[in-house]
Design a protein around this motif. Structure first.
Motif, short mmCIF file in Angstrom:
data_model
loop_
_atom_site.label_atom_id
_atom_site.label_comp_id
_atom_site.label_asym_id
_atom_site.label_seq_id
_atom_site.Cartn_x
_atom_site.Cartn_y
_atom_site.Cartn_z
N ASN A 76 0.79 -1.18 0.13
CA ASN A 76 0.02 -0.04 -0.11
C ASN A 76 0.84 1.26 -0.03
O ASN A 76 1.77 1.48 0.92
CB ASN A 76 -0.76 -0.20 1.36
CG ASN A 76 -1.91 1.15 1.24
OD1 ASN A 76 -1.71 2.23 1.02
ND2 ASN A 76 -3.20 0.97 1.58
N THR A 101 -5.85 0.14 -7.77
CA THR A 101 -6.50 1.32 -6.86
C THR A 101 -7.53 0.43 -5.95
O THR A 101 -8.06 -0.35 -6.54
CB THR A 101 -7.19 2.52 -7.44
OG1 THR A 101 -7.96 2.21 -8.51
CG2 THR A 101 -5.84 3.42 -8.04
N GLU A 153 -6.99 4.02 -2.38
CA GLU A 153 -5.65 3.74 -1.95
C GLU A 153 -4.82 3.33 -3.22
O GLU A 153 -5.31 2.37 -3.87
CB GLU A 153 -5.60 2.79 -0.82
CG GLU A 153 -6.09 3.32 0.46
CD GLU A 153 -6.14 2.39 1.65
OE1 GLU A 153 -5.90 1.41 1.33
OE2 GLU A 153 -6.06 3.01 2.53
N LEU A 154 -3.46 3.52 -3.37
CA LEU A 154 -2.69 3.14 -4.28
C LEU A 154 -1.94 1.87 -3.77
O LEU A 154 -1.35 1.79 -2.87
CB LEU A 154 -1.54 4.10 -4.74
CG LEU A 154 -2.20 5.43 -5.48
CD1 LEU A 154 -1.22 6.42 -5.59
CD2 LEU A 154 -3.10 5.13 -6.72
#
Length: 181
Positions: free
Chosen positions: A25, A105, A109-110
């Protein structure tokens, strides 16, 4: 029940193909690694704290700078080019691994999700194949030199094609090139 089944299927797939999964993350820097990922490194499952630098000490010294640069690309540039590098397992064995990853994603969140595959057997077979080709080439050159020194000419007849193949010594002896009829 479906999620449990999918986890079992993933574990089976990882073991059969020799790859492990990982995720990072990019916002929280939290990393997760599958049990098979640890096995590739020769480590007990979940024996090290999961973070992006956890496995750096296992990277082959000649490849460590490459992997450190890759980790920086993941964290700061959000890029993860496919790469191959070597690791040194806890038993001292050197393994070749290929890493592939993709930026995903999830609820804003990436997350980088990737796989690491052990390709040691493939690389070993490639090296053996290259060595065998070199041996065949050397034997061919040697046979050609022996034919020339002994003034021996050989040929092969292919009955299906109705064609002949003469060795290079014959062509040189008669003064023709191989391209001439």
């Amino acid at each position: 029940a479906l999620v449990q089944f999918q986890r079992q299927q993933l574990l089976y797939d990882e073991q059969q193909v020799g790859f492990g999964h990982w995720q990072i993350n990019l916002l929280t820097r939290k990393a997760t690694y599958s049990d098979q990922y640890y096995r590739i490194f020769g480590l007990k499952q979940q024996s090290l704290a999961p973070n992006i630098t956890t496995f750096l000490h296992t990277i082959h010294p000649d490849d460590r700078a490459l992997v450190e640069a890759l980790n920086k690309k993941i964290i700061y540039e959000h890029q993860a080019p496919d790469t191959e590098y070597r690791i040194v397992r806890t038993d001292g064995k050197i393994r070749h691994v290929v890493q592939k990853a993709k930026l995903l994603t999830n609820e804003g969140e990436l997350i980088f999700s990737g796989v690491l595959q052990d390709v040691t057997v493939q690389r070993m077979l490639e090296r053996k194949g290259a060595a065998l080709q070199e041996t065949i080439w050397k034997q061919s050159v040697l046979a050609q030199q022996v034919d020339e020194m002994a003034s021996v000419f050989s040929w092969i007849y292919d009955p299906e094609e109705g064609s002949y193949t003469w060795n290079d010594s014959f062509y040189r002896f008669v003064g023709f090139s191989k391209n001439q009829p």
